[in-house]
Design a protein around this motif. Sequence first.
Motif, PDB file in Angstrom:
ATOM      1  N   GLU A   1       8.051  34.719  35.886  1.00  0.00           N
ATOM      2  CA  GLU A   1       8.518  36.093  35.448  1.00  0.00           C
ATOM      3  C   GLU A   1       8.507  36.661  37.082  1.00  0.00           C
ATOM      4  OE1 GLU A   1       6.926  39.951  33.193  1.00  0.00           O
ATOM      5  OE2 GLU A   1       5.876  38.118  32.952  1.00  0.00           O
ATOM      6  N   GLY A   2       9.367  37.555  37.355  1.00  0.00           N
ATOM      7  CA  GLY A   2       9.738  38.233  38.477  1.00  0.00           C
ATOM      8  C   GLY A   2      10.442  37.401  39.480  1.00  0.00           C
TER       9      GLY A   2
ATOM     10  N   LEU B   1      15.965  34.521  40.039  1.00  0.00           N
ATOM     11  CA  LEU B   1      16.808  33.917  39.158  1.00  0.00           C
ATOM     12  C   LEU B   1      17.039  34.687  38.032  1.00  0.00           C
ATOM     13  CD1 LEU B   1      16.383  30.328  39.797  1.00  0.00           C
ATOM     14  CD2 LEU B   1      18.185  31.644  40.844  1.00  0.00           C
ATOM     15  N   ASP B   2      15.844  35.384  37.673  1.00  0.00           N
ATOM     16  CA  ASP B   2      16.128  36.250  36.130  1.00  0.00           C
ATOM     17  C   ASP B   2      17.245  37.122  36.326  1.00  0.00           C
ATOM     18  OD1 ASP B   2      15.226  37.357  33.685  1.00  0.00           O
ATOM     19  OD2 ASP B   2      13.433  38.273  34.573  1.00  0.00           O
ATOM     20  N   GLY B   3      18.069  36.944  35.265  1.00  0.00           N
ATOM     21  CA  GLY B   3      19.193  37.815  35.183  1.00  0.00           C
ATOM     22  C   GLY B   3      20.340  37.582  35.952  1.00  0.00           C
ATOM     23  N   MET B   4      20.257  36.394  36.977  1.00  0.00           N
ATOM     24  CA  MET B   4      21.362  35.946  37.583  1.00  0.00           C
ATOM     25  C   MET B   4      22.218  35.105  36.944  1.00  0.00           C
ATOM     26  SD  MET B   4      21.188  34.042  41.558  1.00  0.00           S
ATOM     27  CE  MET B   4      20.079  35.645  42.100  1.00  0.00           C
ATOM     28  N   THR B   5      23.638  35.194  37.155  1.00  0.00           N
ATOM     29  CA  THR B   5      24.526  34.154  36.725  1.00  0.00           C
ATOM     30  C   THR B   5      24.553  32.826  37.544  1.00  0.00           C
ATOM     31  OG1 THR B   5      26.601  35.060  37.790  1.00  0.00           O
ATOM     32  CG2 THR B   5      25.756  35.924  35.632  1.00  0.00           C
TER      33      THR B   5
ATOM     34  N   ALA C   1      17.280  33.665  32.687  1.00  0.00           N
ATOM     35  CA  ALA C   1      16.380  34.470  32.289  1.00  0.00           C
ATOM     36  C   ALA C   1      15.118  33.807  32.618  1.00  0.00           C
ATOM     37  CB  ALA C   1      16.488  34.755  30.789  1.00  0.00           C
ATOM     38  N   LYS C   2      14.078  34.691  32.778  1.00  0.00           N
ATOM     39  CA  LYS C   2      12.691  34.232  32.925  1.00  0.00           C
ATOM     40  C   LYS C   2      12.093  33.356  31.842  1.00  0.00           C
ATOM     41  CE  LYS C   2      10.650  38.381  30.693  1.00  0.00           C
ATOM     42  NZ  LYS C   2       9.610  39.630  31.121  1.00  0.00           N
ATOM     43  N   GLY C   3      11.302  32.257  31.991  1.00  0.00           N
ATOM     44  CA  GLY C   3      10.962  31.480  31.011  1.00  0.00           C
ATOM     45  C   GLY C   3      11.996  30.478  30.560  1.00  0.00           C
ATOM     46  N   ASP C   4      13.180  30.589  30.961  1.00  0.00           N
ATOM     47  CA  ASP C   4      14.087  29.359  31.175  1.00  0.00           C
ATOM     48  C   ASP C   4      13.645  28.099  31.719  1.00  0.00           C
ATOM     49  OD1 ASP C   4      15.905  30.966  29.649  1.00  0.00           O
ATOM     50  OD2 ASP C   4      17.402  31.145  31.280  1.00  0.00           O
TER      51      ASP C   4
ATOM     52  N   VAL D   1       9.587  30.211  45.391  1.00  0.00           N
ATOM     53  CA  VAL D   1       8.939  29.134  44.636  1.00  0.00           C
ATOM     54  C   VAL D   1       7.985  28.385  45.545  1.00  0.00           C
ATOM     55  CG1 VAL D   1       8.896  27.249  42.964  1.00  0.00           C
ATOM     56  CG2 VAL D   1      10.285  28.980  42.636  1.00  0.00           C
ATOM     57  N   LYS D   2       6.633  28.261  45.321  1.00  0.00           N
ATOM     58  CA  LYS D   2       5.833  27.393  46.113  1.00  0.00           C
ATOM     59  C   LYS D   2       6.368  25.864  46.179  1.00  0.00           C
ATOM     60  CE  LYS D   2       1.903  30.456  45.694  1.00  0.00           C
ATOM     61  NZ  LYS D   2       0.496  30.616  45.192  1.00  0.00           N
TER      62      LYS D   2
END
Length: 463
Positions: free
Chosen positions: A170-171, A174-178, A211-214, A234-235
Amino acid sequence: MLKKNSPARHGLNIIIVGCGKVGTTLVQQLCKEGHKITIVDKDPSTVQELTNLYDIMGIIGNGASYSVQIEAGISSADLFIAVTASDELNLLCCTIAKRVGDCSAIARVRTPDYSKEVGYLRDRLGLAMIINPELEAAREAARILYLPTALEVNSFAHGQVEMIKFKIPEGNILDGMTVAHLGRHITNAVLICVVQRGAELHIPGGDFQLAKGDIISFVCPRRMTRSFLECIGVKTKRVSNTMIIGGGKGAYYLGNQLIQMGISVKIIEINRARCEELSTLLPNAIVINGDGTDEELLKEEGIEYAESVVALTGIDEENVLLTLHARQVSNAKVITKLNRISFHDVISQLDLGSVIYPRLITSEAIIAYVRAKTNSKDSNNIETLYHLFDSRVEAIEFRVEEESAVIGVPLSKLPIRKSLLVAFINRNGRIIIPSGNDCIHVGDTVMVVTTHQELMDIRDILR
């Protein structure tokens, strides 16, 4: 002899000695791909059960026996596979098969002593392949602990390319990016190959919106993996210590690799004699003699502060419980080894972190060889094969050896099958993440990701 094969089926004549978990998995997959299978095992009930389930022939007996191999049809066999529980028996079976028949031979060998001599044994005995599932599983676990954000790390192009599986938090940017926006504005050195959203799988096109969670799998040149993950927030820091529960062969292989990587290793094993053996084999590891399923012992040994926990006991149920407990009491990166590959729906609902199946690792390597041999009796045109997302997706690395309809034509103009993606082209060691303008040349190796099963050759990517 219990059951005869249907005579008019396309494929190879394959003899499998050993009807344990790996043998059963091989029978399931190879029957599905249309090969003529003969199984050999000393246990009549196991042979009876498999011959009732599949259109195969069964022989009850010792696979190392000359007369048993003759009865199984070694003189006309294309491939002989020995996957019994005994390394020595597997090697003996293959040695006799090579002397009696004109076939390729594959042996499963797991003992550490033999693992150091794989090249010598393979060459001297004339084997096509020696498979060590515990060693390969340990390598996969070590790759994950080196990049703990990942759920899976698969290697292609002799280690130059990695396929990374991870969950979009979440956050995350990549969330919402094509997919197309990622390639145009962040990096074109990464290709997202598979997206799992809930129960659905997608081989995404450029207009697919993440989307988040993918849960996504992407390919990337290995040298760029960390920089990409850091770029998207991402760490990527590797773990500095690990707790391995269970001290079998896999624990030795994994502990040895992690120590060489500079990672501190603690192994908990219930058998005192095995602890003493491990202390000798791995002098730089801390080896604890105790029950790894004892909560008080785990707490005493610092599971709450461990950066990673790997459950490697020989019992799946124990490994699942240990992983769930580790997630409850710590923030450790967890890896779970499972021998059974059933109950996918149940396993997927549990938060087990990274799951490793040694049985699948063995069968995938053998199936890749079988497909290549089926396609061409004289060449092995499949470099690597992985089953992903509960075997619903295949990632296959083909070697392109001759002219065909796929050569020299821009990918955008090829009639490529739906639900199939050309993920990368390896051209003389240069990794190309392809655009529509790139072409495949003779001499390339090409990785394909697809939901289609049983691709044998690069030409099979065409409709």
